[in-house]
Design an enzyme around this catalytic site. Structure first.
Site, PDB file in Angstrom:
ATOM      1  N   THR A  75      13.453  -6.943  -3.494  1.00  0.00           N
ATOM      2  CA  THR A  75      12.265  -6.517  -2.756  1.00  0.00           C
ATOM      3  C   THR A  75      11.023  -6.817  -3.570  1.00  0.00           C
ATOM      4  O   THR A  75      10.918  -6.381  -4.716  1.00  0.00           O
ATOM      5  CB  THR A  75      12.309  -5.003  -2.469  1.00  0.00           C
ATOM      6  OG1 THR A  75      13.530  -4.679  -1.821  1.00  0.00           O
ATOM      7  CG2 THR A  75      11.156  -4.605  -1.568  1.00  0.00           C
ATOM      8  N   THR A  76      10.108  -7.580  -3.012  1.00  0.00           N
ATOM      9  CA  THR A  76       8.821  -7.810  -3.662  1.00  0.00           C
ATOM     10  C   THR A  76       7.707  -7.045  -2.979  1.00  0.00           C
ATOM     11  O   THR A  76       6.633  -6.902  -3.537  1.00  0.00           O
ATOM     12  CB  THR A  76       8.477  -9.312  -3.654  1.00  0.00           C
ATOM     13  OG1 THR A  76       8.499  -9.787  -2.299  1.00  0.00           O
ATOM     14  CG2 THR A  76       9.494 -10.097  -4.469  1.00  0.00           C
TER      15      THR A  76
END
Length: 295
Positions: free
Chosen positions: A51-52
Site C-alpha cells: 500500500t502506498t
C-alpha cells in the site's frame, strides 16, 4: 560501443576513449537519462509494496474500560475514497480467547496484520509449553511491526486498538490471581500508548472528550455500552465517513456473587442506531416550515 569499453584501468580507458571516435560519438547523455528514469520507474512499480496510499478505509474505533473489562465499538463501513462502498465490513476481530483488536484506516493492511497475528498465535499453540501470549504481549509485538514497516517507508496505514484481560499472580498472595485489564493504541508510525479511553481517527477529536467525561473507575458494563452508543451516534452525525450500523464487542470477566467470575469475549451482531434529524426553531434560527403549501 562506448559502454562496452573496459573501465578497470584508467590508462586503458583513456587510450580507448581517444582512439575510438565512433564510441565517443555513440554516447548520448539524453539516452542515458532515459535509461536512468526507466530504472527508477521499475523501483516505483515494485509489486512487493502493498500500500502506498490508503484506498478502502474505515473510520473511528472507540473503546472504554469498565470494571473488569473493556467495551469496544466500530461501524461497519469501508469507504472507497469518499464513496460509502462496503457497508458490512467487520473491523473488530478476536486474536485469542482473551484479546480483541479493532482497526481504522486501510482495510487491506488490516487483513495483512490479521494474517501476521494468526501466524503468531499458531506458533504459540504449536510450542505447547503451557504458556500463552497475553494482550500486552500482542500489543508489544504490534508496536514493533508497525515501527518496522514505518522505517522501511512502507507503513501499514492503520490505527489499531487492542483490548484484553489476563490473570496475573498476586505478588502479596502468590496462590491467588488478579484480573488485569488492558487497553492500548498503536498507529502506523509505531507510536503507542495505554489509557482508560481510546478513540481513533476523527473520533479522537469528537468522541474522546465525551469518553473522558463519562469514564469512572467503577463503571458498569451497561454504562460503558450506553456511553459508546451515544458517542457512535455523535460520530454518525459529524463524520462524513461514518455509518449508523455499529458493532459492539466486549472482553472481560463476568462478575458473579461469591466468585471472581468467568472470562467473556464476544462480538455482537451489527445494530442500527436510532437517530434524530428534526431540529427545533431555536436551532434553525427561523420558524419551522409547515406542511401547508397554500401560503
Amino acid at each position: 560501443m562506448f559502454n562496452q569499453i573496459p573501465f578497470q584501468d584508467p590508462v586503458m580507458f583513456k587510450n580507448a576513449f581517444l582512439s575510438s571516435p565512433t564510441a565517443v560519438g555513440s554516447y548520448s547523455p539524453s539516452a542515458e537519462c532515459i535509461n536512468l528514469k526507466a530504472k527508477a520507474g521499475s523501483y516505483e512499480e515494485d509489486p512487493r509494496k502493498r500500500t502506498t496510499d490508503p484506498i478502502v478505509t474505515g473510520t473511528s474505533v472507540l473503546a472504554i474500560k469498565y470494571e473488569g473489562g473493556v467495551m469496544m465499538a466500530a461501524d461497519t463501513l469501508a469507504s472507497y475514497g469518499s464513496l460509502a462502498r462496503y457497508r458490512n465490513v467487520q473491523r473488530i476481530r478476536t486474536i485469542s480467547n482473551n484479546t480483541l483488536i479493532g482497526a481504522g484506516g486501510e482495510y487491506s493492511d488490516f487483513q495483512e496484520i490479521m494474517l501476521t497475528l494468526d501466524d503468531l498465535v499458531r506458533q504459540d499453540e504449536n510450542a505447547n509449553d503451557g504458556h500463552h501470549l497475553q494482550p500486552k504481549e500482542f500489543f508489544s509485538y504490534l508496536t514493533r511491526v508497525m515501527y518496522n514497516r514505518r522505517n522501511k517507508f512502507d507503513p501499514l496505514f492503520n490505527q489499531l486498538v487492542l483490548a484484553g484481560v489476563s490473570k496475573v499472580r498476586d505478588p502479596v498472595a502468590p496462590n491467588t490471581s488478579t484480573t488485569q485489564v488492558f487497553l492500548g493504541q498503536v498507529d502506523y508510525n509505531g507510536t503507542y500508548f495505554e489509557d482508560n479511553t481510546i478513540a481513533t481517527g476523527y473520533g479522537a477529536y469528537i468522541a474522546r472528550p465525551l469518553l473522558r467525561k463519562a469514564y469512572k473507575p467503577k463503571m458498569t458494563e451497561k454504562e460503558a455500552r450506553d456511553v459508546l452508543e451515544d458517542c457512535m451516534r455523535v460520530m454518525y452525525y459529524r463524520d462524513a465517513r461514518a455509518l449508523n450500523r455499529v458493532q459492539f464487542a466486549r472482553v472481560g470477566v463476568r462478575r458473579e456473587e461469591g466468585g471472581s467470575g468467568e472470562l467473556v469475549l464476544d462480538i455482537a451482531e451489527p445494530i442500527e442506531l436510532k437517530t434524530e434529524w428534526r431540529h427545533t426553531e431555536k436551532a434553525l434560527g427561523y420558524p419551522k416550515p409547515t406542511d401547508d403549501s397554500s401560503g
